[in-house]
Scaffold this active site. Structure first.
Site, PDB file in Angstrom:
ATOM      1  N   SER A   1      12.745   1.904 120.278  1.00  0.00           N
ATOM      2  CA  SER A   1      11.758   1.318 119.371  1.00  0.00           C
ATOM      3  C   SER A   1      11.986  -0.148 119.059  1.00  0.00           C
ATOM      4  CB  SER A   1      11.728   2.105 118.059  1.00  0.00           C
ATOM      5  OG  SER A   1      12.989   2.022 117.424  1.00  0.00           O
TER       6      SER A   1
ATOM      7  N   LYS B   1      15.127  -0.970 112.209  1.00  0.00           N
ATOM      8  CA  LYS B   1      13.810  -1.591 112.358  1.00  0.00           C
ATOM      9  C   LYS B   1      13.835  -3.000 111.790  1.00  0.00           C
ATOM     10  CE  LYS B   1      11.942   2.388 113.539  1.00  0.00           C
ATOM     11  NZ  LYS B   1      12.186   2.709 114.900  1.00  0.00           N
TER      12      LYS B   1
END
Lengths: 152, 116
Positions: A40, A83
């Protein structure tokens, strides 16, 4: 003879406990090495990259927009997510997925941050589970160790 | 082994008073009672939805003094990662020394519990 062995064992145990406590405090309050997995955050962080994260920013509340952070997953307290911070409290963010035809926006609530992976097509982030409470952030990633060794 | 350990922890956690980081203000810790865990359906007091199914990895906390409490009825389900500790005793002032009993007020039981 036996007293010697016992003495040495207890001393060893004492040193182990002391160094264990120091290591625990260092990992908890200063930082540590983390192995990231998953696609991701590509191309910034590849699968199985080794990174160094520091925890001081979180304690002094100076996490900024654009930082890559490690946080506890909102849906599973036992796993961590890695993230990028896209929005802080009060910021206006786009909350629709790439597949939505119409874009919708909302404001990040107080005490929360908006996290997104760099690989937008293949990332479950705040676009799926909503804004993440600031209290779940564990640390901020400073640099990649693996890339340093590769010389890139 | 993993699943049964988690179920035991769930049973211990329900109805306890827990200390957690406030979802609205990360510098503040708040102390509330756990009313429901993930999978339970709760009837809310003054929340935007009348009934809420607690999502996976979250819990529903409420203060004992309803109406005067800044709890899940204001900010919704709380992520389990914000849980800091469990409150077991009151130490100060000395006249309030007591063990905090895990106890669910009968009118606040979840409607449908995944536990049963």
């Amino acid at each position: 003879m036996l007293r010697d062995v016992m003495g040495k064992t207890f001393r060893l145990l004492g040193y182990t406990i002391q160094y264990g406590c120091i290591a625990h405090c260092a990992f908890e309050y200063l930082g540590g090495i983390v192995v990231c997995s998953g696609p991701s955050m590509e191309p910034t962080i590849q699968n199985s990259d080794i990174v160094f994260s520091e925890n001081l920013s979180r304690h002094f509340y100076c996490i900024q927009k654009g930082d890559i952070v490690i946080a506890k997953s909102p849906n599973d307290p036992k796993s961590n997510i890695c993230k990028r911070v896209i929005g802080l409290e009060g910021d206006k963010v786009c909350i629709s997925s790439p597949s939505d035809f119409r874009k919708s926006h909302s404001y990040v609530p107080k005490g929360h941050v908006w996290l997104e992976g760099d690989n937008l097509r293949n990332s479950t982030d705040s676009r799926c589970y909503g804004p993440v409470p600031y209290g779940l952030i564990r640390g901020r990633i400073c640099f990649k160790i693996h890339s340093l060794l590769r010389g890139i | 082994m993993g699943k049964s350990e988690y179920i035991t922890k769930r049973y211990m956690m329900r109805t306890c008073e827990v200390i957690e980081m406030s979802p609205k203000n990360p510098e503040q810790k708040i102390i509330k009672r756990v009313i429901a865990l993930e999978g339970d359906i709760v009837k809310t007091i003054g929340y935007k939805n009348k009934y809420v199914k607690v999502p996976h990895g979250h819990m529903w906390v409420e203060g004992d003094h309803h109406g005067h409490s800044f709890d899940s009825n204001a900010f919704g389900p709380v992520s389990l990662g914000l849980l800091h500790a469990r409150a077991t005793h009151i130490l100060w002032p000395p006249r309030r020394w007591q063990k905090l009993q895990p106890m669910l007020p009968p009118e606040r039981t979840p409607l449908h519990s995944d536990q049963e």
